[in-house]
Design a protein around this motif. Structure first.
Motif, PDB file in Angstrom:
ATOM      1  N   ARG A  56       0.813  -1.218   0.000  1.00 22.27           N
ATOM      2  CA  ARG A  56       0.000   0.000   0.000  1.00 22.27           C
ATOM      3  C   ARG A  56       0.843   1.264   0.000  1.00 22.27           C
ATOM      4  O   ARG A  56       0.371   2.333  -0.344  1.00 22.27           O
ATOM      5  CB  ARG A  56      -0.903   0.036   1.233  1.00 22.27           C
ATOM      6  CG  ARG A  56      -2.156  -0.718   1.069  1.00 22.27           C
ATOM      7  CD  ARG A  56      -3.197   0.207   0.500  1.00 22.27           C
ATOM      8  NE  ARG A  56      -4.434  -0.500   0.355  1.00 22.27           N
ATOM      9  CZ  ARG A  56      -5.243  -0.328  -0.665  1.00 22.27           C
ATOM     10  NH1 ARG A  56      -4.948   0.510  -1.613  1.00 22.27           N
ATOM     11  NH2 ARG A  56      -6.365  -0.986  -0.731  1.00 22.27           N
ATOM     12  N   LYS A  57       2.092   1.156   0.437  1.00 27.11           N
ATOM     13  CA  LYS A  57       2.985   2.308   0.528  1.00 27.11           C
ATOM     14  C   LYS A  57       4.273   1.995  -0.206  1.00 27.11           C
ATOM     15  O   LYS A  57       4.565   0.849  -0.519  1.00 27.11           O
ATOM     16  CB  LYS A  57       3.296   2.637   1.992  1.00 27.11           C
ATOM     17  CG  LYS A  57       2.100   3.100   2.774  1.00 27.11           C
ATOM     18  CD  LYS A  57       2.484   3.463   4.169  1.00 27.11           C
ATOM     19  CE  LYS A  57       1.245   3.938   4.916  1.00 27.11           C
ATOM     20  NZ  LYS A  57       1.590   4.411   6.256  1.00 27.11           N
ATOM     21  N   GLY A  58       5.042   3.050  -0.469  1.00 28.80           N
ATOM     22  CA  GLY A  58       6.316   2.859  -1.130  1.00 28.80           C
ATOM     23  C   GLY A  58       7.228   4.050  -0.929  1.00 28.80           C
ATOM     24  O   GLY A  58       6.774   5.157  -0.643  1.00 28.80           O
ATOM     25  N   HIS A  59       8.521   3.814  -1.080  1.00 26.86           N
ATOM     26  CA  HIS A  59       9.522   4.884  -1.031  1.00 26.86           C
ATOM     27  C   HIS A  59       9.579   5.531  -2.419  1.00 26.86           C
ATOM     28  O   HIS A  59       9.865   4.861  -3.400  1.00 26.86           O
ATOM     29  CB  HIS A  59      10.904   4.315  -0.691  1.00 26.86           C
ATOM     30  CG  HIS A  59      11.023   3.803   0.703  1.00 26.86           C
ATOM     31  ND1 HIS A  59      11.364   4.617   1.755  1.00 26.86           N
ATOM     32  CD2 HIS A  59      10.849   2.560   1.217  1.00 26.86           C
ATOM     33  CE1 HIS A  59      11.411   3.897   2.858  1.00 26.86           C
ATOM     34  NE2 HIS A  59      11.091   2.643   2.554  1.00 26.86           N
ATOM     35  N   TYR A  60       9.315   6.822  -2.485  1.00 24.29           N
ATOM     36  CA  TYR A  60       9.326   7.555  -3.753  1.00 24.29           C
ATOM     37  C   TYR A  60      10.628   8.333  -3.888  1.00 24.29           C
ATOM     38  O   TYR A  60      11.136   8.884  -2.910  1.00 24.29           O
ATOM     39  CB  TYR A  60       8.160   8.547  -3.813  1.00 24.29           C
ATOM     40  CG  TYR A  60       6.833   7.925  -4.145  1.00 24.29           C
ATOM     41  CD1 TYR A  60       6.234   8.162  -5.377  1.00 24.29           C
ATOM     42  CD2 TYR A  60       6.164   7.106  -3.246  1.00 24.29           C
ATOM     43  CE1 TYR A  60       5.012   7.607  -5.697  1.00 24.29           C
ATOM     44  CE2 TYR A  60       4.953   6.546  -3.553  1.00 24.29           C
ATOM     45  CZ  TYR A  60       4.374   6.797  -4.781  1.00 24.29           C
ATOM     46  OH  TYR A  60       3.167   6.235  -5.096  1.00 24.29           O
ATOM     47  N   ALA A  61      11.140   8.405  -5.116  1.00 23.58           N
ATOM     48  CA  ALA A  61      12.355   9.172  -5.385  1.00 23.58           C
ATOM     49  C   ALA A  61      12.288   9.747  -6.797  1.00 23.58           C
ATOM     50  O   ALA A  61      11.717   9.130  -7.691  1.00 23.58           O
ATOM     51  CB  ALA A  61      13.582   8.304  -5.238  1.00 23.58           C
ATOM     52  N   LEU A  62      12.855  10.933  -6.967  1.00 24.96           N
ATOM     53  CA  LEU A  62      12.946  11.590  -8.265  1.00 24.96           C
ATOM     54  C   LEU A  62      14.417  11.706  -8.634  1.00 24.96           C
ATOM     55  O   LEU A  62      15.233  12.153  -7.820  1.00 24.96           O
ATOM     56  CB  LEU A  62      12.323  12.992  -8.210  1.00 24.96           C
ATOM     57  CG  LEU A  62      12.544  13.880  -9.431  1.00 24.96           C
ATOM     58  CD1 LEU A  62      11.702  13.390 -10.601  1.00 24.96           C
ATOM     59  CD2 LEU A  62      12.207  15.322  -9.114  1.00 24.96           C
ATOM     60  N   LEU A  63      14.754  11.296  -9.859  1.00 24.62           N
ATOM     61  CA  LEU A  63      16.123  11.406 -10.360  1.00 24.62           C
ATOM     62  C   LEU A  63      16.110  12.297 -11.591  1.00 24.62           C
ATOM     63  O   LEU A  63      15.341  12.054 -12.520  1.00 24.62           O
ATOM     64  CB  LEU A  63      16.675  10.034 -10.749  1.00 24.62           C
ATOM     65  CG  LEU A  63      16.536   8.902  -9.750  1.00 24.62           C
ATOM     66  CD1 LEU A  63      16.946   7.591 -10.384  1.00 24.62           C
ATOM     67  CD2 LEU A  63      17.360   9.175  -8.533  1.00 24.62           C
ATOM     68  N   ARG A  64      16.942  13.302 -11.615  1.00 22.36           N
ATOM     69  CA  ARG A  64      17.100  14.153 -12.795  1.00 22.36           C
ATOM     70  C   ARG A  64      18.443  13.808 -13.414  1.00 22.36           C
ATOM     71  O   ARG A  64      19.478  13.925 -12.754  1.00 22.36           O
ATOM     72  CB  ARG A  64      17.038  15.620 -12.412  1.00 22.36           C
ATOM     73  CG  ARG A  64      15.659  16.030 -11.958  1.00 22.36           C
ATOM     74  CD  ARG A  64      15.589  17.488 -11.640  1.00 22.36           C
ATOM     75  NE  ARG A  64      14.217  17.851 -11.312  1.00 22.36           N
ATOM     76  CZ  ARG A  64      13.895  18.766 -10.429  1.00 22.36           C
ATOM     77  NH1 ARG A  64      14.832  19.444  -9.805  1.00 22.36           N
ATOM     78  NH2 ARG A  64      12.627  19.025 -10.189  1.00 22.36           N
ATOM     79  N   THR A  65      18.417  13.384 -14.679  1.00 19.86           N
ATOM     80  CA  THR A  65      19.628  12.872 -15.303  1.00 19.86           C
ATOM     81  C   THR A  65      19.912  13.550 -16.633  1.00 19.86           C
ATOM     82  O   THR A  65      19.021  14.127 -17.258  1.00 19.86           O
ATOM     83  CB  THR A  65      19.521  11.355 -15.544  1.00 19.86           C
ATOM     84  OG1 THR A  65      18.439  11.095 -16.423  1.00 19.86           O
ATOM     85  CG2 THR A  65      19.311  10.606 -14.249  1.00 19.86           C
ATOM     86  N   ASP A  66      21.161  13.453 -17.025  1.00 15.78           N
ATOM     87  CA  ASP A  66      21.642  13.902 -18.328  1.00 15.78           C
ATOM     88  C   ASP A  66      22.432  12.732 -18.889  1.00 15.78           C
ATOM     89  O   ASP A  66      23.562  12.492 -18.481  1.00 15.78           O
ATOM     90  CB  ASP A  66      22.522  15.134 -18.152  1.00 15.78           C
ATOM     91  CG  ASP A  66      23.016  15.702 -19.468  1.00 15.78           C
ATOM     92  OD1 ASP A  66      22.506  15.273 -20.518  1.00 15.78           O
ATOM     93  OD2 ASP A  66      23.909  16.563 -19.436  1.00 15.78           O
ATOM     94  N   ALA A  67      21.804  11.976 -19.801  1.00 16.72           N
ATOM     95  CA  ALA A  67      22.426  10.726 -20.237  1.00 16.72           C
ATOM     96  C   ALA A  67      21.998  10.377 -21.656  1.00 16.72           C
ATOM     97  O   ALA A  67      20.913  10.768 -22.098  1.00 16.72           O
ATOM     98  CB  ALA A  67      22.007   9.605 -19.294  1.00 16.72           C
ATOM     99  N   PRO A  68      22.828   9.618 -22.357  1.00 15.46           N
ATOM    100  CA  PRO A  68      22.413   9.121 -23.669  1.00 15.46           C
ATOM    101  C   PRO A  68      21.342   8.029 -23.510  1.00 15.46           C
ATOM    102  O   PRO A  68      21.210   7.422 -22.448  1.00 15.46           O
ATOM    103  CB  PRO A  68      23.706   8.559 -24.256  1.00 15.46           C
ATOM    104  CG  PRO A  68      24.565   8.263 -23.092  1.00 15.46           C
ATOM    105  CD  PRO A  68      24.201   9.256 -22.030  1.00 15.46           C
ATOM    106  N   ALA A  69      20.618   7.788 -24.564  1.00 22.43           N
ATOM    107  CA  ALA A  69      19.517   6.828 -24.517  1.00 22.43           C
ATOM    108  C   ALA A  69      19.954   5.419 -24.117  1.00 22.43           C
ATOM    109  O   ALA A  69      19.261   4.768 -23.327  1.00 22.43           O
ATOM    110  CB  ALA A  69      18.786   6.814 -25.856  1.00 22.43           C
ATOM    111  N   PRO A  70      21.086   4.890 -24.616  1.00 18.93           N
ATOM    112  CA  PRO A  70      21.475   3.538 -24.186  1.00 18.93           C
ATOM    113  C   PRO A  70      21.736   3.428 -22.684  1.00 18.93           C
ATOM    114  O   PRO A  70      21.444   2.407 -22.071  1.00 18.93           O
ATOM    115  CB  PRO A  70      22.761   3.257 -24.974  1.00 18.93           C
ATOM    116  CG  PRO A  70      22.682   4.149 -26.149  1.00 18.93           C
ATOM    117  CD  PRO A  70      21.953   5.372 -25.697  1.00 18.93           C
ATOM    118  N   ALA A  71      22.264   4.486 -22.062  1.00 18.18           N
ATOM    119  CA  ALA A  71      22.506   4.466 -20.623  1.00 18.18           C
ATOM    120  C   ALA A  71      21.190   4.427 -19.857  1.00 18.18           C
ATOM    121  O   ALA A  71      21.050   3.709 -18.860  1.00 18.18           O
ATOM    122  CB  ALA A  71      23.324   5.689 -20.209  1.00 18.18           C
ATOM    123  N   VAL A  72      20.209   5.192 -20.333  1.00 20.11           N
ATOM    124  CA  VAL A  72      18.893   5.209 -19.682  1.00 20.11           C
ATOM    125  C   VAL A  72      18.213   3.857 -19.851  1.00 20.11           C
ATOM    126  O   VAL A  72      17.599   3.335 -18.914  1.00 20.11           O
ATOM    127  CB  VAL A  72      18.025   6.357 -20.248  1.00 20.11           C
ATOM    128  CG1 VAL A  72      16.607   6.267 -19.739  1.00 20.11           C
ATOM    129  CG2 VAL A  72      18.636   7.696 -19.886  1.00 20.11           C
TER     130      VAL A  72
END
Length: 117
Positions: A56-72
């Motif tokens: 019912r619950k979860g740990h939420y996190a936001l990541l802001r990245t600068d990466a090429p598509a294969p890395a993502v």
């Protein structure tokens, strides 16, 4: 390189330090593949609208990245395989917003243009 924002939900039975180390782990995965994590925000444990994997619950996190598509793609693949990660949402953005996300802002700051009755 393209800019991305990732929102991740981890299992609720993890501790806060384990959830934050999970964020660091995926940041290193991204760095190993030629990208970099510009910013991360740990939003804490929040209640979800519906159950995911009997949670019912979860740990939420936001990541802001600068990466090429294969890395993502590699990071998302590892997130899907990791047993502690329940959901991931990745969005490609033109530019990152300055300052904290809307989840981290104080309620008064968010409601400044709306009057209370």
């Amino acid at each position: 390189m393209p800019l991305y924002e990732h929102v991740m939900i981890a299992r609720q039975d993890l501790s806060n330090t384990q959830a934050e180390s999970l964020i660091e782990h995926f940041g290193t995965v991204l760095a190993d593949n030629g990208g970099k994590m510009l910013e991360n925000e740990y939003w804490g444990v929040k209640t979800m609208a519906y159950k995911i994997n009997k949670n019912r619950k979860g740990h939420y996190a936001l990541l802001r990245t600068d990466a090429p598509a294969p890395a993502v793609q590699e990071m998302e693949r590892l997130m899907r395989l990791h047993e502690d990660v329940m959901r991931v949402l990745t969005i490609k953005v033109d530019a990152h917003q300055e300052g904290p996300s809307i989840q981290m802002q104080k309620r008064e700051d968010r409601d400044s243009r709306r009057e209370r009755r």
